[in-house]
Design a protein around this motif. Sequence first.
Motif, mmCIF file in Angstrom:
data_model
loop_
_atom_site.group_PDB
_atom_site.id
_atom_site.type_symbol
_atom_site.label_atom_id
_atom_site.label_comp_id
_atom_site.label_asym_id
_atom_site.label_seq_id
_atom_site.Cartn_x
_atom_site.Cartn_y
_atom_site.Cartn_z
ATOM 1 N N GLY A 44 -2.230 -10.535 -0.436
ATOM 2 C CA GLY A 44 -1.304 -11.663 0.451
ATOM 3 C C GLY A 44 -1.852 -12.585 1.322
ATOM 4 O O GLY A 44 -1.248 -12.943 1.945
ATOM 5 N N TYR A 163 -2.763 -3.689 1.469
ATOM 6 C CA TYR A 163 -1.521 -4.211 2.248
ATOM 7 C C TYR A 163 -1.859 -3.127 3.830
ATOM 8 O O TYR A 163 -1.116 -3.870 4.711
ATOM 9 N N SER A 363 -0.538 -10.021 -4.954
ATOM 10 C CA SER A 363 -1.895 -10.250 -4.520
ATOM 11 C C SER A 363 -2.045 -10.738 -3.625
ATOM 12 O O SER A 363 -3.334 -11.539 -2.111
ATOM 13 N N SER A 364 -1.216 -12.036 -3.900
ATOM 14 C CA SER A 364 -1.333 -13.412 -2.884
ATOM 15 C C SER A 364 0.105 -14.000 -1.803
ATOM 16 O O SER A 364 0.042 -15.128 -1.365
ATOM 17 N N SER A 365 0.903 -13.565 -2.412
ATOM 18 C CA SER A 365 2.035 -13.948 -1.341
ATOM 19 C C SER A 365 2.769 -13.049 -0.436
ATOM 20 O O SER A 365 3.882 -12.280 -0.974
ATOM 21 N N ARG A 366 2.337 -12.416 0.370
ATOM 22 C CA ARG A 366 3.012 -11.041 1.738
ATOM 23 C C ARG A 366 2.601 -11.787 2.465
ATOM 24 O O ARG A 366 3.249 -10.726 4.349
ATOM 25 N N MET A 411 7.520 -11.235 -3.070
ATOM 26 C CA MET A 411 7.267 -12.376 -2.755
ATOM 27 C C MET A 411 7.890 -13.438 -2.754
ATOM 28 O O MET A 411 7.000 -14.150 -2.262
#
Length: 798
Positions: A44, A163, A363-366, A411
């Motif tokens: 993220g 994370y 995987s891309s929005s945290r 997310m």
Amino acid sequence: MKKTLYLFVPFFFTCFICYSQSAQTLWYKQAAQYFEETLVLGNGKMGASVFGGVASDKIFLNDITLWSGEPVNPNMNPEAYKNVPAIREALRNEDYKLADELNKKLQGKFSESYAPLGTMFIDFKHEGNASNYYRELNLGEAISKVNYQVNGVQFAREYFISYPDQIMLIRLTSSKKGTLNFEVKFNSLLRNKVIVTDKILKAKGYAPIKAEPNYRGNIPNAVVFEEGRGTRFTTLIKIQPTDGAIVSTDSTLGLKDGTEALVFISIATSFNGFDKNPATEGVNDEALASEKMAKALKKSFKQIKKSHLQDYQQFYKRVSLDLGRTEAPDLPTDERLKRYATGKEDKNLEILYFQYGRYLLISSSRTLGVPANLQGIWNPYIRPPWSSNYTTNINAEENYWLAENTNLSEMHAPFLSFIKNIAQTGKITAKTFYGVGGWAACHNSDIWAMSNPVGDFGKGDPVWANWNMGGAWLSTHLWEHYIFTKDENFLKNEAYDLMKGASQFCLEWLVEDKNGNLITSPSTSPENRYRTHDGYEGATLYGATSDLAMIRELFDQTIKAAKILNTDADFRQKLEQALARLYPYQIGKKGNLQEWYHDWEDPEPKHRHQSHLFGLYPAHHINPEKTPELAAACRKTLEIKGDETTGWSKGWRINLWARLWDGNRAYKMYRELLNYVEPDGIRPKYSGGGGTYPNLFDAHPPFQIDGNFGGAAAVAEMLVQSSESEIRLLPALPDAWESGSVKGICARGGFEVSMDWENSKLKKTTVYAKRDGTTTLIYGSQKKTIALKAGKKMEMVW
């Protein structure tokens, strides 16, 4: 040594059996040659695209907060609004050519670009050729692996990005003692310096102060660096071996004669918020990277991996999908795609694509305030396609269509918090470009929450540069999050004021047409042109259907929110009155839903955008049951447009067909979304139909992640559709999915739905309530109203 070999070999040779023909794993018999073949990882914030080469492994590294530029000056064109009356006058006179020219005066700067952090190389000192090569990405674990054999020695790699520990970790092993030899190096397209000190490779650098959109071509000073400006970054790489010797030069770090080693990668930038100068007000990126590295080095591989799995799987495992028996053979993922493109059955590939979309969003929005961009978090280019920015006339929103219904509500938070940022710059945009209150967002944005219309102050074509309904569309996501979660604190403390501000802009922007209806003027329909009855082809008009559709949905949701919160009675009444006066939808002579105020022709009837169908999807005020004539007009529009279109557009159309309850047409297009596209190493192929690259990236082309997200959202939409008071079960089930089950799909009203079906008939449903609530379940002609307390569930047999 024999014991190590004995333990390793069975794993190595059984992974083909365990993971092939899987609904959870991508795997290949060769390393990646192109970016679109890499296996991508992310937490993220940090992203990695892993090639998995034998002699040299290449890994593209990204940080979602590393962009060109610095905080935007939203007051860049303070008197632009003074041109609005002249544009409206030209439109009243039906002088569309003049309106197009004048509309260019309502333009500002272009957005900045998402930057590539750099490339890490691991060069292996192998002697001999590799055999039995195997590369995988396990979606259930968010872990990638590479295995191969050289001269009888088994080599294995394991990669993941944690994370909890904010670290990338690579585990390298060999089956024979002392045969692991490698060297790590780093380079970057950004300004940077690499040194090795205290057995740590340290790369420090900074992003450009400007990176022009790649579609502007080879213009002077397209990328500009200034040493004292721009976002800083630090990358730290540390090798932790079990044996062997650490070796280094002034810019490389390696291991000699080892057997097993861990490679830790820590990344940080100086980004400190959209309104803070990253050079003078930024965080200390080196200190932050060092702190994360130091903490991670105190933990074992087992500890870091365990916490990574616990964190990731709490989200990923919420949803499972089974589409019944499959006869597809065991093949690597690239070969599966090629076979599937010939029309063959592969139900598990369809599930894999759906779950891959969920994997990519986790995987891309945290990172709060920094949502997934056009490429999610993965980009190797200093001038990426479309700046890899936030394109708010569809693409940024499409990224988040799957957040709520596929049970990834957390997310959604980076996008929702980004809306709060853009509303701040958007207040100045509303005032200076349009002369009204509230807040506005336009075609493009970036990490700096830029809200102005683009075009470089009059050089852009209004067909794409001048659209200004981004605030209306963005704000519908605030309501969606509320209605899925029923989180009234969120509605009260976060969402409502933003929804009200977007509504205020629209309310003040509306004007009367000659019949007393409320319309927008000037307006455009995203990236599309009309042809008037006298043959003029233009973009600027009044009362574009898409504008009014977005305003309808926004006003309706803001009215509902005000009622729930028992606030703003006077403002609510203004919205209700305006809603009743909006220029109504029009059905054209072809039976289609008109895109324009008048029944004009389209110079490009199969245009990729279908913004005027917004009311059908993602909005809710058109559907086959409650507005059958409008739904039929939407169907006719889609038939005229056809099915051949770009990746993100195909993802949208699948959802539209699902909302029309046509599962077979939706499924046909879902299959087409998975058409195999060969990567060619050339960035820019903007025309042509979409499809899927070997690593399952959406081929717009080039790669854009919104197609992945739109396609995944559509699978859920085919199985469950919902409103504030209803849940429709299997509304668009295709014949191909005759039997199956799904668990964990979310519905509006705060519910989770699980189902089993056989012979295309629903057998069993389980509904779980996250909050106290009542809803009506609909399956075909059957309706069942249920009331559940929070934490309770109900099972029904149909």
